[in-house]
Scaffold this motif. Structure first.
Motif, PDB file in Angstrom:
ATOM      1  N   PHE A   7       9.117   9.998   3.942  1.00  0.00           N
ATOM      2  CA  PHE A   7       9.972   9.054   4.650  1.00  0.00           C
ATOM      3  C   PHE A   7       9.148   7.806   4.969  1.00  0.00           C
ATOM      4  CE2 PHE A   7      12.365  12.926   5.530  1.00  0.00           C
ATOM      5  CZ  PHE A   7      13.672  12.481   5.353  1.00  0.00           C
ATOM      6  N   SER A   8       9.730   6.664   4.681  1.00  0.00           N
ATOM      7  CA  SER A   8       9.062   5.419   5.032  1.00  0.00           C
ATOM      8  C   SER A   8       9.214   5.161   6.535  1.00  0.00           C
ATOM      9  CB  SER A   8       9.655   4.260   4.232  1.00  0.00           C
ATOM     10  OG  SER A   8      10.991   4.001   4.648  1.00  0.00           O
ATOM     11  N   HIS A   9       8.595   4.093   7.019  1.00  0.00           N
ATOM     12  CA  HIS A   9       8.692   3.781   8.450  1.00  0.00           C
ATOM     13  C   HIS A   9      10.114   3.385   8.843  1.00  0.00           C
ATOM     14  CE1 HIS A   9       8.365  -0.261   6.729  1.00  0.00           C
ATOM     15  NE2 HIS A   9       8.778  -0.752   7.873  1.00  0.00           N
ATOM     16  N   LYS A  10      10.926   3.038   7.821  1.00  0.00           N
ATOM     17  CA  LYS A  10      12.339   2.747   8.076  1.00  0.00           C
ATOM     18  C   LYS A  10      13.227   3.963   7.799  1.00  0.00           C
ATOM     19  CE  LYS A  10      12.082  -2.220   7.165  1.00  0.00           C
ATOM     20  NZ  LYS A  10      12.629  -3.343   6.351  1.00  0.00           N
ATOM     21  N   TRP A  11      12.617   5.110   7.671  1.00  0.00           N
ATOM     22  CA  TRP A  11      13.321   6.371   7.430  1.00  0.00           C
ATOM     23  C   TRP A  11      14.058   6.379   6.092  1.00  0.00           C
ATOM     24  CZ3 TRP A  11      12.374  10.669   9.985  1.00  0.00           C
ATOM     25  CH2 TRP A  11      11.787  10.562  11.249  1.00  0.00           C
ATOM     26  N   LYS A  12      13.505   5.670   5.116  1.00  0.00           N
ATOM     27  CA  LYS A  12      14.038   5.752   3.764  1.00  0.00           C
ATOM     28  C   LYS A  12      13.390   6.942   3.061  1.00  0.00           C
ATOM     29  CE  LYS A  12      14.771   3.142  -0.483  1.00  0.00           C
ATOM     30  NZ  LYS A  12      14.562   1.862  -1.201  1.00  0.00           N
ATOM     31  N   THR A  49       0.822  -1.203   0.000  1.00  0.00           N
ATOM     32  CA  THR A  49       0.000   0.000   0.000  1.00  0.00           C
ATOM     33  C   THR A  49       0.860   1.259   0.000  1.00  0.00           C
ATOM     34  OG1 THR A  49      -1.727  -1.185   1.224  1.00  0.00           O
ATOM     35  CG2 THR A  49      -1.817   1.223   1.242  1.00  0.00           C
ATOM     36  N   PHE A  50       1.924   1.241   0.775  1.00  0.00           N
ATOM     37  CA  PHE A  50       2.828   2.400   0.795  1.00  0.00           C
ATOM     38  C   PHE A  50       3.412   2.665  -0.588  1.00  0.00           C
ATOM     39  CE2 PHE A  50       7.182   4.001   1.151  1.00  0.00           C
ATOM     40  CZ  PHE A  50       6.956   5.203   1.790  1.00  0.00           C
ATOM     41  N   SER A  51       3.841   1.621  -1.261  1.00  0.00           N
ATOM     42  CA  SER A  51       4.439   1.777  -2.586  1.00  0.00           C
ATOM     43  C   SER A  51       3.424   2.333  -3.584  1.00  0.00           C
ATOM     44  CB  SER A  51       4.991   0.435  -3.065  1.00  0.00           C
ATOM     45  OG  SER A  51       5.552   0.561  -4.351  1.00  0.00           O
ATOM     46  N   LYS A  52       2.192   1.781  -3.559  1.00  0.00           N
ATOM     47  CA  LYS A  52       1.170   2.237  -4.499  1.00  0.00           C
ATOM     48  C   LYS A  52       0.755   3.675  -4.203  1.00  0.00           C
ATOM     49  CE  LYS A  52      -0.873  -2.291  -5.547  1.00  0.00           C
ATOM     50  NZ  LYS A  52      -2.113  -3.110  -5.483  1.00  0.00           N
ATOM     51  N   ARG A  53       0.505   3.965  -2.944  1.00  0.00           N
ATOM     52  CA  ARG A  53       0.082   5.323  -2.587  1.00  0.00           C
ATOM     53  C   ARG A  53       1.187   6.343  -2.855  1.00  0.00           C
ATOM     54  NH1 ARG A  53      -4.633   5.618   0.561  1.00  0.00           N
ATOM     55  NH2 ARG A  53      -5.895   3.797  -0.018  1.00  0.00           N
ATOM     56  N   ARG A  54       2.433   5.950  -2.612  1.00  0.00           N
ATOM     57  CA  ARG A  54       3.546   6.868  -2.869  1.00  0.00           C
ATOM     58  C   ARG A  54       3.640   7.183  -4.350  1.00  0.00           C
ATOM     59  NH1 ARG A  54       7.861   3.739  -2.190  1.00  0.00           N
ATOM     60  NH2 ARG A  54       8.236   3.699  -4.439  1.00  0.00           N
TER      61      ARG A  54
END
Length: 211
Positions: free
Chosen positions: A48-53, A20-25
């Motif tokens: 920033f992703s939840h891993k701070w990427k 979902t993060f990838s699609k929404r981003r």
């Protein structure tokens, strides 16, 4: 029948959350690009992703310029509103802001130098390539402008030198003709003087009278 309203809450399944993060981003970046093209707006997007990427998007003008403009606008408004001196906490916020900016500049510099590209996604690499292409076009345009100005300046100097050489080449010719004319007049005058001297010689005018 339309879908019911989906309740917004954290997705517990790790895989589904990542998908979902990838699609929404991707959709968010697409909307940002459409906004910049349709409305001629400068857009900067940082995620920033939840891993701070870090994931970022910016229009043709680079991210640093947009952030600088934002900072000038934001801190100019704060300066107009603020009447009290900055506290220790505000200094800490300023320090963190500058630190984050330096880290971002260093990261982008490494990317522009072709370093540390492994964490970048395909979209980020395409954005980086587009920024480099735009910068290269500006560099080539400026280089061609300087070359044309240099060529024009050399042509102007060449024309001036040719005109000066033509003037210098004509001056000795006039002097030589004038000198040759003076020699001819002097010769005519000398010849006339000799003729006059021979017709009025004293030996031709004296007559012997016997006593």
């Amino acid at each position: 029948m339309g879908r019911g309203r989906v309740e917004l809450k954290r997705i517990e399944n790790k895989i589904n959350r990542q998908v979902t993060f990838s699609k929404r981003r991707s959709g968010l970046f697409k909307k940002a690009h459409e906004l910049s093209v349709l409305c001629d707006a400068e857009v900067a997007l940082i995620v920033f992703s939840h891993k701070w990427k870090l994931y970022e998007y910016s229009t043709d003008s680079c991210m640093e310029k947009i952030l600088e403009r934002y900072e000038r606008h934001y801190y100019a408004e704060r300066h107009l509103v603020a009447t009290e001196p900055e506290s220790q906490g505000e200094w800490s916020v300023e320090y963190n802001r500058l630190k984050a900016k330096v880290e971002l500049l260093q990261k982008n510099h490494r990317h522009y130098m072709g370093e540390d590209l492994d964490p970048l996604s395909l979209k980020e690499l395409q954005n980086l390539e587009q920024q480099l292409d735009t910068a290269l076009k500006h560099i080539r345009a400026r280089k061609n402008q300087l070359l044309n100005e240099s060529i024009s300046e050399l042509q102007r100097k060449e024309k001036a030198i040719k005109e000066q050489n033509a003037m210098l080449a004509n001056q000795p010719v006039f002097a030589c003709r004038s000198k040759r004319g003076r020699r001819q007049v002097h010769g005519n005058l000398s010849g006339g003087n000799k003729t006059m001297a021979s017709t009025h010689h004293p030996s031709c005018c004296h007559t012997h009278i016997p006593l």
